[in-house]
Scaffold this active site. Structure first.
Site, PDB file in Angstrom:
ATOM      1  CB  CYS A 150      -2.393   7.227   5.617  1.00 29.82           C
ATOM      2  SG  CYS A 150      -1.598   7.481   4.019  1.00 29.82           S
ATOM      3  CB  CYS A 168       6.060   4.382   4.505  1.00 29.07           C
ATOM      4  SG  CYS A 168       6.946   5.918   4.203  1.00 29.07           S
ATOM      5  CB  CYS A 208      -1.376   4.010   8.734  1.00 34.51           C
ATOM      6  SG  CYS A 208      -1.964   2.907   7.442  1.00 34.51           S
ATOM      7  CB  CYS A 266      -0.928  -0.014   1.227  1.00 33.12           C
ATOM      8  SG  CYS A 266      -2.132   1.331   1.246  1.00 33.12           S
ATOM      9  CB  CYS A 267       3.889   2.217   2.024  1.00 31.01           C
ATOM     10  SG  CYS A 267       3.244   2.398   3.703  1.00 31.01           S
TER      11      CYS A 267
END
Length: 238
Positions: A203, A231, A206, A120-121
């Site tokens: 985010c 990340c 997170c 995702c990162c």
């Protein structure tokens, strides 16, 4: 011809005792057009924006809009542009990669494993950062040694072997107290989440507030062990 690593080592010898303003004055002039400040609108980035704009009103500042940021972060972004009369360039995820990510993981699949979270990162942050840093020689960051165990060895000037350029960390030796004294003294706009227990802000899904005395990065990816709490923006090849 000197390598980036040799250049970084030389700059550390020259500038290690200089204050952030002096350091930025030199690099913004020497590398005009080849240097950019990456901002997530955290406290350190706001300090650097203030110093940088006062040195060069045309300083290039960019941010990574992951699409999952806090509303408070977007408002801080807007306030910063208005205060300094600047436009901060946003880099967003590639839409095809993002569509595939959500299809494969689900909308919150990053909670299920470190691999999913790093994927995702990669889509939301790393790939846009590659585009932002393309053809740049110097990347200005707000990294500080006090921020986490993964950053305790940070230097003023580093060679970043992942992105292949020099990373400049003008606040690398500053304490949290120094950052906030500077913000208050110069009335710099900052993310109101800092007042609600968020020392580090990423985010929305997170990041969470931390308790007094806890590591300042412990609210980032709180479900993971400390050594995994990056990340991919600030890691080195092994």
């Amino acid at each position: 011809m000197k390598s980036f690593l040799e250049i970084a080592q030389n700059y550390n010898r020259i500038f290690v005792k200089e204050n952030p303003k002096k350091v930025l004055e030199y690099f913004l002039k020497e590398y005009q057009g080849d240097i950019a400040l990456a901002s997530s609108f955290g406290a350190e980035d706001q300090v650097l924006t203030h110093i940088g704009v006062n040195i060069d009103p045309n300083i290039e500042i960019f941010t990574l809009d992951t699409g999952r940021l806090h509303e408070e972060t977007y408002k801080t972004w807007e306030k910063t542009e208005k205060k300094y009369g600047i436009t901060i360039r946003a880099y967003v995820p590639n839409y095809k990669s993002l569509e595939n990510l959500i299809y494969e993981q689900g909308i919150n699949g990053f909670y299920e494993s470190i691999e999913n979270r790093k994927r995702c990162c990669e889509v939301r942050k790393i790939e846009p950062l590659r585009r932002a840093l393309k053809n740049k020689k110097i990347w200005i960051t707000g990294l500080r040694r006090q921020q986490s165990i993964t950053r305790k060895d940070a230097k003023l000037v580093e060679y970043d072997d992942v992105f292949g350029l020099i990373k400049l960390n003008p606040l690398f030796e500053w304490s949290t107290k120094q950052v906030w004294e500077y913000i208050k003294k110069h009335e710099i706009p900052y993310n109101p989440l800092h007042d609600r227990g968020f020392p580090s802000i990423g985010c929305e899904p997170c990041t969470r507030a931390v308790k007094e005395g806890e590591d300042i990065r412990s609210g980032r990816w709180w479900w993971e062990k400390p050594e995994h709490k990056e990340c991919g923006l600030h890691i080195k090849k092994r």
